[in-house]
Design a protein around this motif. Structure first.
Motif, PDB file in Angstrom:
ATOM      1  N   ALA A  76      37.939  36.791  31.531  1.00 54.51           N
ATOM      2  CA  ALA A  76      37.713  35.344  31.492  1.00 54.51           C
ATOM      3  C   ALA A  76      36.252  35.049  31.163  1.00 54.51           C
ATOM      4  CB  ALA A  76      38.094  34.719  32.826  1.00 54.51           C
ATOM      5  N   GLY A  77      35.335  35.801  31.755  1.00 52.55           N
ATOM      6  CA  GLY A  77      33.910  35.558  31.541  1.00 52.55           C
ATOM      7  C   GLY A  77      33.526  35.600  30.075  1.00 52.55           C
ATOM      8  N   CYS A  78      34.024  36.582  29.343  1.00 49.65           N
ATOM      9  CA  CYS A  78      33.661  36.703  27.930  1.00 49.65           C
ATOM     10  C   CYS A  78      34.530  35.843  27.031  1.00 49.65           C
ATOM     11  CB  CYS A  78      33.795  38.154  27.465  1.00 49.65           C
ATOM     12  SG  CYS A  78      32.231  39.014  27.419  1.00 49.65           S
ATOM     13  N   HIS A 107      30.849  36.996  40.372  1.00 46.54           N
ATOM     14  CA  HIS A 107      31.766  35.865  40.525  1.00 46.54           C
ATOM     15  C   HIS A 107      33.213  36.336  40.326  1.00 46.54           C
ATOM     16  CE1 HIS A 107      33.295  31.815  40.230  1.00 46.54           C
ATOM     17  NE2 HIS A 107      33.839  32.100  39.068  1.00 46.54           N
ATOM     18  N   GLU A 108      33.439  37.137  39.291  1.00 51.42           N
ATOM     19  CA  GLU A 108      34.802  37.640  39.054  1.00 51.42           C
ATOM     20  C   GLU A 108      35.191  38.685  40.104  1.00 51.42           C
ATOM     21  OE1 GLU A 108      36.808  37.480  35.374  1.00 51.42           O
ATOM     22  OE2 GLU A 108      34.969  37.211  34.208  1.00 51.42           O
ATOM     23  N   LEU A 109      34.225  39.505  40.530  1.00 53.20           N
ATOM     24  CA  LEU A 109      34.557  40.551  41.517  1.00 53.20           C
ATOM     25  C   LEU A 109      34.927  39.952  42.878  1.00 53.20           C
ATOM     26  CD1 LEU A 109      31.995  43.429  40.767  1.00 53.20           C
ATOM     27  CD2 LEU A 109      34.419  43.318  40.148  1.00 53.20           C
ATOM     28  N   GLY A 134      47.849  42.034  37.461  1.00 48.50           N
ATOM     29  CA  GLY A 134      47.126  41.804  36.205  1.00 48.50           C
ATOM     30  C   GLY A 134      45.955  40.845  36.392  1.00 48.50           C
ATOM     31  N   ALA A 135      46.129  39.846  37.265  1.00 43.54           N
ATOM     32  CA  ALA A 135      45.048  38.883  37.516  1.00 43.54           C
ATOM     33  C   ALA A 135      43.841  39.602  38.134  1.00 43.54           C
ATOM     34  CB  ALA A 135      45.540  37.775  38.434  1.00 43.54           C
ATOM     35  N   GLU A 136      44.111  40.487  39.098  1.00 42.99           N
ATOM     36  CA  GLU A 136      43.013  41.225  39.743  1.00 42.99           C
ATOM     37  C   GLU A 136      42.323  42.154  38.750  1.00 42.99           C
ATOM     38  OE1 GLU A 136      45.408  41.467  43.999  1.00 42.99           O
ATOM     39  OE2 GLU A 136      45.048  43.309  42.864  1.00 42.99           O
ATOM     40  N   LEU A 137      43.141  42.816  37.935  1.00 48.18           N
ATOM     41  CA  LEU A 137      42.557  43.742  36.960  1.00 48.18           C
ATOM     42  C   LEU A 137      41.748  42.978  35.910  1.00 48.18           C
ATOM     43  CD1 LEU A 137      45.674  46.057  36.612  1.00 48.18           C
ATOM     44  CD2 LEU A 137      43.440  46.732  37.544  1.00 48.18           C
ATOM     45  N   SER A 138      42.260  41.833  35.510  1.00 46.32           N
ATOM     46  CA  SER A 138      41.552  41.016  34.535  1.00 46.32           C
ATOM     47  C   SER A 138      40.183  40.579  35.081  1.00 46.32           C
ATOM     48  CB  SER A 138      42.436  39.826  34.176  1.00 46.32           C
ATOM     49  OG  SER A 138      41.696  38.813  33.590  1.00 46.32           O
TER      50      SER A 138
END
Ligand code: HEC
Ligand code: HEC
Ligand code: HEC
Length: 424
Positions: free
Chosen positions: A56-58, A272-274, A46-50
């Motif tokens: 988190a960014g939005c 950053h998230e990727l 779930g953390a990776e998919l999120s």
């Protein structure tokens, strides 16, 4: 006239919406899952998919608690605030059952049965499988709860009237999970699933119509994001160098590729998230995108050289020599301490409008907070309007061999006004 009749259409469907909302919200509330009932591997997935979904960014304000919401999103219809999605019982989604969470992701309807604005990219999240949504649910429900109420949205009439969204959905929302293309490889399908669904790349990279809906017949054809131009990722890509899968994977995970340049502006939180996403998932996205961009004509081949004798371009060249060449000199790159991509390879210089180059020149390029990365100072205030226009005319003609952009000064004023409007 067309606009008016569509609005009337929206209003009409609002009436039916009010009825259907009654029926959806009539469900008996399901019990929220207890924290301990989630499996560790499911939370990790779930953390990776999120991260791919940019949740988190939005849903995090600059300097605010993670997932506690309150980030203002500017739309042509006013400001929408992201909500608190921490598991706080009162102000967050602590009381949401898994079924509520599936519904919000697939239908854009919240626990109380209200339609959400497409600023929450449910038009993409509807493509995500139940299993992936459940993993994201496990991750979100195990974050720290934050007690925090977000400001009310500030939208213009009639967009502030939520039931209208039902009409919007009838016209523009295409519900349903991603359908795989059996003629393509598993990797390609994985990439398409992530780009079109959770990654919601089209939310920025696809142009929108007057009602804020993505133009489906121009998917990934280049859009707008926070005053930037989100570059086309289809066959109209302006990249001077055709992207390869390796280059695109590197760019998406590290925010930089030596033969294309650096992710800036609204693209920097995305990369950053990727960076937290497994390489094979990012590679799958790159595999898919490279096939979409296939056949794009490199900008070098498209444009015809313009002569450099115009006085504006000469003065632009002088400004470049005095202000930029220390870091961007074509001949000095080997010995220079600053590592830059040759500007003739930078997509921004080849883009259809000057907004991205203006943002970069005015604001500079800064690493994400707490990270190392490329750094370029901003030149707002250091250059007059006239100097800026000459500099950009030079960059365009010299590095992209293209015709100068029109309206440089107007775009520059918009960018500066927008920035100072934000600080207030
Ligand atoms: C582009 C910005 C953006 C992204 C990315 C985004 N959200 Fe949101 N989200 C919003 C906004 C804005 C709202 C509120 C919409 C409204 O008020 O109608 C929202 C609403 C929600 C809600 C409803 C909460 C409530 O209290 O009603 C949930 C749940 C949610 N988002 C979860 C997620 C998850 C999970 C992800 C990642 C997979 C995600 N969001 C990614 C902007 C975003
Ligand atoms: C102190 C060094 C420095 C100076 C001075 C500087 N830059 Fe940069 N610039 C960088 C770095 C570092 C990057 C990011 C790495 C890259 O993409 O090449 C960058 C990136 C860029 C990009 C984006 C390239 C891309 O990746 O898409 C443009 C356009 C640009 N600079 C233009 C200028 C202009 C015009 C000036 C003069 C007004 C200038 N720079 C001055 C260091 C500098
Ligand atoms: C919040 C808006 C936003 C989202 C979401 C977004 N992008 Fe971007 N992207 C931009 C902007 C703006 C640029 C142009 C600035 C730059 O090049 O850094 C850009 C640039 C790019 C580029 C560089 C293109 C080139 O030729 O230079 C690629 C590749 C890219 N995005 C891929 C993606 C992918 C893949 C996704 C989804 C996982 C995505 N973007 C999601 C806003 C966004």
């Amino acid at each position: 006239m067309r606009t008016r009749s569509l609005l009337v259409g929206l209003a009409m469907s609002a009436v039916t919406a009010a009825v259907s909302i009654e029926s959806v919200s009539g469900q008996a509330p399901a019990a929220p899952a207890a924290k301990r009932s989630f499996d560790g591997a499911l939370i990790a997935r779930g953390a990776e998919l999120s991260a791919i979904g940019g949740c988190a960014g939005c849903h995090t304000q600059r300097g605010g608690k993670s997932f506690a919401g309150g980030l203002p999103l500017k739309t042509p219809f006013g400001v929408i605030y992201s909500t608190n999605i921490t598991p706080d019982l009162e102000t967050g989604i602590g009381a949401w059952a898994e079924s509520d969470f599936l519904r919000v992701m697939h239908d854009g309807i919240d626990r109380a049965g209200r339609n959400l604005y497409p600023a929450f990219p449910f038009d993409h999240f509807t493509r995500v499988t139940d299993d992936d949504v459940k993993a994201i649910y496990a991750f979100i429900m195990t974050r720290d709860p934050a007690h925090s109420t977000v400001p009310a949205n500030r939208l213009v009439f009639p967009m502030n009237f939520r039931p209208l969204l039902s009409g919007w959905k009838t016209l523009y929302f295409d519900r349903g999970v991603y359908r795989r293309d059996p003629t393509r490889s598993a990797e390609w399908n994985r990439g398409a699933y992530l780009v079109e669904g959770l990654g919601h790349c089209g939310a920025c990279h696809t142009p929108r119509n007057a009602f804020g809906a993505e133009r489906k017949n121009d998917a990934l054809g280049g859009g707008d994001a926070e005053g930037w131009h989100a570059t086309a990722l289809d066959a109209s890509s302006p990249a001077p160098n055709a992207w390869t899968v390796d280059q695109l994977t590197r760019y998406l995970r590290r925010g930089h590729d030596d033969s294309h340049g650096t992710a800036a502006g609204p693209m920097s939180p995305v990369v950053h998230e990727l960076s937290e996403v497994p390489e094979e998932d990012v590679r799958a996205m790159a595999t898919y995108l490279v096939t979409l961009m296939a056949g794009a004509t490199p900008a070098f081949a498209r444009t015809s050289p313009t002569s450099l004798d115009d006085s504006r371009i000469l003065s632009g060249a002088a400004i470049f020599g005095g202000t930029c060449a220390t870091c961007h000199d074509e001949s000095a790159s080997a010995g220079s301490s600053v590592h830059t991509v040759p500007l003739k390879l930078a997509t921004s210089i080849h883009a259809p409008d000057p907004r991205n180059v203006l943002h970069i020149v005015l604001e500079g390029i800064w690493p994400e907070p707490g990270e190392k990365g490329a750094l370029m100072p901003g030149f707002e205030g250091a250059l007059t309007d006239e100097q800026l226009a000459s500099l950009l005319a030079y960059l365009r003609v010299h590095f992209a061999k293209g015709a100068p952009w029109p309206d440089i000064s107007r775009h520059a004023r918009d960018i500066i006004q927008h920035k100072h409007g934000n600080e207030r």
